[in-house]
Each structure stands twice: as structure tokens, then as C-alpha cells.
Design a protein around this motif. Structure first.
Motif, PDB file in Angstrom:
ATOM      1  N   PHE A 200       0.826  -1.204   0.000  1.00  0.00           N
ATOM      2  CA  PHE A 200       0.000   0.000   0.000  1.00  0.00           C
ATOM      3  C   PHE A 200       0.864   1.259   0.000  1.00  0.00           C
ATOM      4  CE2 PHE A 200      -4.496   0.152   0.030  1.00  0.00           C
ATOM      5  CZ  PHE A 200      -4.958  -1.108   0.368  1.00  0.00           C
ATOM      6  N   LEU A 201       1.780   1.323   0.941  1.00  0.00           N
ATOM      7  CA  LEU A 201       2.605   2.526   1.065  1.00  0.00           C
ATOM      8  C   LEU A 201       3.465   2.735  -0.172  1.00  0.00           C
ATOM      9  CD1 LEU A 201       3.745   2.241   4.802  1.00  0.00           C
ATOM     10  CD2 LEU A 201       1.892   3.623   3.864  1.00  0.00           C
ATOM     11  N   LEU A 207       1.444   8.363  -5.655  1.00  0.00           N
ATOM     12  CA  LEU A 207       0.137   8.860  -6.076  1.00  0.00           C
ATOM     13  C   LEU A 207      -0.520   9.775  -5.055  1.00  0.00           C
ATOM     14  CD1 LEU A 207      -1.263   5.431  -7.360  1.00  0.00           C
ATOM     15  CD2 LEU A 207      -0.140   7.199  -8.727  1.00  0.00           C
ATOM     16  N   SER A 208      -0.079   9.731  -3.798  1.00  0.00           N
ATOM     17  CA  SER A 208      -0.739  10.507  -2.757  1.00  0.00           C
ATOM     18  C   SER A 208       0.271  11.002  -1.733  1.00  0.00           C
ATOM     19  CB  SER A 208      -1.803   9.654  -2.056  1.00  0.00           C
ATOM     20  OG  SER A 208      -2.361  10.337  -0.956  1.00  0.00           O
ATOM     21  N   ARG A 209       0.057  12.220  -1.268  1.00  0.00           N
ATOM     22  CA  ARG A 209       0.916  12.766  -0.211  1.00  0.00           C
ATOM     23  C   ARG A 209       0.387  12.413   1.168  1.00  0.00           C
ATOM     24  NH1 ARG A 209      -0.461  19.030   0.655  1.00  0.00           N
ATOM     25  NH2 ARG A 209      -2.713  18.972   0.399  1.00  0.00           N
ATOM     26  N   HIS A 210      -0.723  11.676   1.224  1.00  0.00           N
ATOM     27  CA  HIS A 210      -1.353  11.356   2.501  1.00  0.00           C
ATOM     28  C   HIS A 210      -0.976   9.972   3.024  1.00  0.00           C
ATOM     29  CE1 HIS A 210      -3.780  14.967   2.781  1.00  0.00           C
ATOM     30  NE2 HIS A 210      -4.173  14.804   1.530  1.00  0.00           N
ATOM     31  N   ARG A 267      -9.598  12.636  -1.524  1.00  0.00           N
ATOM     32  CA  ARG A 267      -8.667  12.010  -2.469  1.00  0.00           C
ATOM     33  C   ARG A 267      -8.724  10.489  -2.398  1.00  0.00           C
ATOM     34  NH1 ARG A 267      -5.671  15.516  -5.110  1.00  0.00           N
ATOM     35  NH2 ARG A 267      -5.487  17.646  -4.315  1.00  0.00           N
ATOM     36  N   PHE A 268      -8.903   9.928  -1.220  1.00  0.00           N
ATOM     37  CA  PHE A 268      -9.026   8.475  -1.115  1.00  0.00           C
ATOM     38  C   PHE A 268     -10.309   7.979  -1.778  1.00  0.00           C
ATOM     39  CE2 PHE A 268      -6.089   7.593   2.781  1.00  0.00           C
ATOM     40  CZ  PHE A 268      -5.014   8.043   2.032  1.00  0.00           C
ATOM     41  N   ASP A 269     -11.285   8.857  -1.901  1.00  0.00           N
ATOM     42  CA  ASP A 269     -12.529   8.496  -2.590  1.00  0.00           C
ATOM     43  C   ASP A 269     -12.426   8.664  -4.102  1.00  0.00           C
ATOM     44  OD1 ASP A 269     -13.911   7.758  -0.341  1.00  0.00           O
ATOM     45  OD2 ASP A 269     -14.974   9.659  -0.101  1.00  0.00           O
ATOM     46  N   ASN A 270     -11.566   9.577  -4.559  1.00  0.00           N
ATOM     47  CA  ASN A 270     -11.630   9.987  -5.965  1.00  0.00           C
ATOM     48  C   ASN A 270     -10.337   9.866  -6.767  1.00  0.00           C
ATOM     49  OD1 ASN A 270     -14.487  11.351  -6.102  1.00  0.00           O
ATOM     50  ND2 ASN A 270     -13.544  12.173  -4.245  1.00  0.00           N
ATOM     51  N   ASP A 271      -9.190   9.766  -6.123  1.00  0.00           N
ATOM     52  CA  ASP A 271      -7.925   9.850  -6.860  1.00  0.00           C
ATOM     53  C   ASP A 271      -7.479   8.549  -7.511  1.00  0.00           C
ATOM     54  OD1 ASP A 271      -7.658  12.506  -6.440  1.00  0.00           O
ATOM     55  OD2 ASP A 271      -5.788  12.403  -5.303  1.00  0.00           O
ATOM     56  N   PHE A 272      -8.041   7.420  -7.099  1.00  0.00           N
ATOM     57  CA  PHE A 272      -7.577   6.132  -7.600  1.00  0.00           C
ATOM     58  C   PHE A 272      -8.668   5.472  -8.441  1.00  0.00           C
ATOM     59  CE2 PHE A 272      -5.978   6.591  -3.109  1.00  0.00           C
ATOM     60  CZ  PHE A 272      -4.806   7.240  -3.480  1.00  0.00           C
ATOM     61  N   SER A 273      -8.294   4.421  -9.129  1.00  0.00           N
ATOM     62  CA  SER A 273      -9.274   3.724  -9.970  1.00  0.00           C
ATOM     63  C   SER A 273     -10.367   3.069  -9.126  1.00  0.00           C
ATOM     64  CB  SER A 273      -8.574   2.665 -10.830  1.00  0.00           C
ATOM     65  OG  SER A 273      -7.852   1.757 -10.021  1.00  0.00           O
ATOM     66  N   HIS A 274     -10.069   2.797  -7.853  1.00  0.00           N
ATOM     67  CA  HIS A 274     -11.061   2.271  -6.917  1.00  0.00           C
ATOM     68  C   HIS A 274     -11.017   3.094  -5.636  1.00  0.00           C
ATOM     69  CE1 HIS A 274     -11.831  -1.336  -9.303  1.00  0.00           C
ATOM     70  NE2 HIS A 274     -10.527  -1.493  -9.424  1.00  0.00           N
ATOM     71  N   ALA A 296      -1.565   8.897   6.620  1.00  0.00           N
ATOM     72  CA  ALA A 296      -1.933   7.581   7.145  1.00  0.00           C
ATOM     73  C   ALA A 296      -0.656   6.770   7.325  1.00  0.00           C
ATOM     74  CB  ALA A 296      -2.884   6.874   6.191  1.00  0.00           C
ATOM     75  N   ILE A 297      -0.353   6.396   8.557  1.00  0.00           N
ATOM     76  CA  ILE A 297       0.899   5.690   8.831  1.00  0.00           C
ATOM     77  C   ILE A 297       0.681   4.211   9.136  1.00  0.00           C
ATOM     78  CG2 ILE A 297       2.139   7.737   9.612  1.00  0.00           C
ATOM     79  CD1 ILE A 297       1.546   6.886  12.492  1.00  0.00           C
TER      80      ILE A 297
END
Length: 434
Positions: A200-201, A207-210, A267-274, A296-297
Motif C-alpha cells: 500500500f505505502l 500517487l498521494s501525499r497522505h 482524495r481516497f474516494d476519488n484519486d484512484f481507480s477504486h 496515514a501511517i
């Protein structure tokens, strides 16, 4: 007179028998209690003491990693500094349970966290190709990309027929590698790909700074950036004094962190294909960088939509059977099956567990009655109580409303600071009392 002694003897025998039975019962209870106590001690030793986070055990684990590195069984860009040059300085054990090891260290002066899902390198399944491959032959970078992509899709529960692949930057680096991979490199990579959190990380950091950044690895251990994690017992959630390098007041920092939570949820809802679902939302699983970005760590309980549906779609008799930590669905009593569609959302749980206690009137003090603060409290309460369900327009409207209110409060605070209204600094446990 004759029957008297006989009755007396019977009475004595009856009393003796009764006393004997009581003694036997007491002895049995005492034996059972001792058995329960001893088994309890064994259970505590096996489940708690054996998993106790100690420095000695942690150092021995890292020593075994280095021994296997010297033997050529594993490798990684962290190994040389960990095992040869001494550039990795052990600090302390942070967590150890069921083999999962989390260690704080400093790598060339930079604080890092070393992680592994399992304690020993040998506990991971080996790459089957290595068992049948001629030692003289080596896999090309393209072959490695192919097998890594398959393993990542399997780990994340993504559809094999889709167009999911390695993240662009990671895949490009693997393809452009000028030489084949050694057996130690392949074995190390394979052990890392069997750890869902690493995957995941590693996938999302491009793809994400979060999400926390993966900085390096040695065998099955990987290093991530060390960040200031949240605390359930702290009303501020985060230790704001640890990130006070910026030009922000405590009021600004609180609002900026809240805005970053909103950004992460969107972004977790919209930035990825799922859609990416977080099923264990609590302060300890998040951290903030010095620019107040929420990260998210701990993503052991994070799932993309396809895998989330598989997890939720279970047998049930009522709605309580359809709760998977913070991810819940509804039970269809006609089919006795949980719906595969999640009823709540990441944002709803953030409002419940983070925002609602954070912006409560108790913590806000005298400022709680100000119009914007009242509007924010109402919006947070509505957000916490509004299920995602089939109608996504209302939750999205709530998200925009929260964004609008927090932005106004941030601008209001900035304006008052410029006007010299107050010169508050950052103080532990008081950041929300403004």
C-alpha cells in the motif's frame, strides 16, 4: 435404650460423610482454581510476555537480518548502512505482536521506523520461480515487473482483468534497471510484496501525499519516515509543539490539520481507480508532517473497493454482523447476507472519531458560541450521523460545507492575527481553547 446408640452412630456416620463430601468439594474447587491460575499464567506468558517489546529481542532480530545479508540470502539499499557502516542507529522497539515488528531508528541522522509483518525472513514464502530456475539464469527487469504486478494486484485485491499495474515511477525505475536481479534481490522483493502495508505505502506514495513514504529496505524490513503520530489521550490529537516550525498559530494549525483530513478523505474516494476504504480510523493511525499534512501511517486495515466488497459480503442475521471495524454495511434478512456496499464513509468516521470530539463546545470554551463555530459544530454532527448510502449528494454537500466553514475560520484567524488580536503560541493541551 437399645436404639439410642445406634441412632447416635448413624448420626456420627452421616456427619462424617457430610464433612468428607464438603472436604472433597473444597479440594476439587481448590484444585480447579489452581489449574485455572496456572493455565492463566501460561497464557499470559505465551500471548503477552512472549510478544513483549524488548530492546534485546529487537536487536537480535536485526542481527539475524545482518547475518543473512552477509550470507547473501537477502539484500536492500538499507543493508550496507545497517550491517556494515553502522549508519543505522537503533533507538527503541515501538511495537511487537504476533511477529509484527516496529522499531524506531535513525538512518544517517534521520529518524525512521523499521517495519516487518513477520519477524524472520524465512517465515515468508519464497518466490517459486527461484526454486525451479537455473542458478546461472537471471530474470530480466521486465520479468520482475510482470511478477511484481501480479503479486501487487493479488495483495490489494484488485481485478486481474483491469488495467491496474505498478505505479508509474516505481515501475519505470524497475524497467530502466540496467542489469538483471540477483536471487537475493528477488527473494527480498518477494518478502516485501507479501506485506500488504508495504505494498500500500509503496504503491500510493507515488500517487498521494497522505501516506507515509518508504525510504529503503533490507530483506523483509522496510524503513518509513518517522512522523509525529496522534494520541487518543491528547485533546489536540497531535503534539503541535513538535511541528511548530511554520508561521502558524495554534488556531491556524488546528484548522489546517482539519482541512488536510478533508483533503485526504476526498482524495481516497476519488484519486484512484477504486475507492480506498479506511476501516480503522483512530488518532494513532495518523500523523502530521511539518507542513501539517495528515498522513496515514498504519494501513493494515485499508482496502480498495473490490476487496472491501468481498470482506463485507458475509452471512448475517442482523446489521451488527455486518460491522467490520469502522466499515459497516446492512444485513438483508431475506437472504441473510450483508450488503457488499459500505453504508458509511471515511469522512463520516473522521467526523465521528476526530472532528466531533475535536470541535466540541467543551474544548472550544468561550469561543464555542461564535456563529462560525456553532455552524461548524452542527455540520460536524450532521456529517457524523449521515450515512453514505445510495445518495452521495448529501455527504458531498456536507463535505463542501465543512471545507467552506474551516476555510472561513482559517482566514478569520489569519486576519485577526494580522490585526494583532492575540499573539498566542503553540501550547500543549491548549490549542483548541481559543
Amino acid at each position: 435404650m437399645g436404639p439410642g446408640p445406634s441412632r447416635g452412630g448413624c448420626l456420627l456416620r452421616w456427619l462424617g460423610l457430610k464433612i468428607c463430601r464438603r472436604s472433597t468439594l473444597v479440594f476439587a474447587l481448590l484444585w480447579f482454581g489452581t489449574w485455572v491460575f496456572l493455565n492463566g499464567l501460561v497464557f499470559v506468558h505465551r500471548t503477552i510476555l512472549s510478544d513483549y517489546c524488548t530492546d534485546d529481542k529487537s536487536k537480535r532480530i536485526l542481527q539475524r537480518v545482518c547475518e543473512e545479508y552477509r550470507e547473501g540470502a537477502l539484500t536492500g539499499d538499507l543493508c550496507e548502512d545497517l550491517c556494515v557502516s553502522g549508519q543505522v542507529e537503533y533507538k527503541r522497539c515501538l511495537y511487537y505482536e504476533n511477529g509484527k515488528k516496529v522499531i524506531e531508528a535513525r538512518w544517517r541522522g534521520t529518524p525512521v521506523v523499521l517495519k516487518s509483518k513477520l519477524e524472520n525472513f524465512s517465515s515468508y514464502e519464497s518466490l517459486g520461480l527461484l526454486e525451479y530456475q537455473d542458478p546461472a539464469e537471471e530474470l530480466s527487469p521486465l520479468d520482475v515487473v510482470f511478477y511484481a504486478t501480479l503479486e501487487i494486484r493479488n495483495s490489494l485485491g484488485l481485478d486481474m482483468g483491469g488495467n491496474a499495474s505498478l505505479p508509474p515511477l516505481w515501475g519505470q525505475r524497475m524497467r530502466e534497471r540496467g542489469r538483471p536481479y540477483s536471487r537475493a534481490e528477488l527473494a527480498s522483493l518477494w518478502s516485501l510484496l507479501q506485506q500488504e502495508e508495504y505494498v500500500f505505502l509503496r504503491v500510493l506514495q507515488d500517487l498521494s501525499r497522505h501516506v507515509a513514504k518508504v525510504l529503503g529496505s533490507c530483506g523483509h524490513f522496510y524503513a518509513v519516515e518517522y512522523l509525529s503520530a496522534g494520541h487518543a489521550w491528547d485533546q489536540n490529537i497531535f503534539s503541535l509543539e513538535e511541528v511548530s516550525a511554520g508561521p502558524w498559530t495554534a488556531r491556524d494549525m488546528v484548522h489546517r490539520i482539519a482541512l488536510s483530513f478533508l483533503d485526504m478523505a476526498w482524495r481516497f474516494d476519488n484519486d484512484f481507480s477504486h475507492r480506498l476504504h479506511l476501516c480503522d480510523i483512530k488518532p494513532e493511525n495518523f500523523a502530521i508532517r511539518k507542513d501539517l499534512t495528515v498522513v496515514a501511517i498504519d494501513v493494515d486495515m485499508a482496502f480498495f473497493e473490490p476487496k472491501m466488497r468481498d470482506i463485507l459480503e458475509q452471512n448475517c442475521t442482523n446489521d451488527d454482523d455486518c460491522n467490520f471495524f469502522d466499515c459497516v454495511s446492512k444485513c438483508d434478512v431475506k437472504t441473510n447476507k450483508c450488503s457488499s456496499k459500505r453504508r458509511n464513509s471515511n469522512l463520516q468516521v473522521i467526523c465521528q472519531k476526530i472532528f466531533r470530539p475535536w470541535f466540541s463546545p467543551t474544548l472550544l470554551g468561550a469561543k464555542a458560541g461564535l456563529p462560525l463555530q456553532v455552524d461548524l459544530q452542527r455540520a460536524v454532527q450532521e456529517c457524523a450521523e449521515t450515512p453514505w448510502g445510495e445518495d452521495e449528494e448529501r455527504p458531498q454537500a456536507l463535505q463542501k460545507r465543512l471545507l467552506h466553514l474551516l476555510t472561513r475560520l482559517l482566514h478569520q484567524g489569519t486576519s485577526s492575527e494580522r490585526g494583532g488580536a492575540d499573539g498566542e503560541g503553540v501550547h500543549s493541551h491548549t490549542a483548541l481553547n481559543f
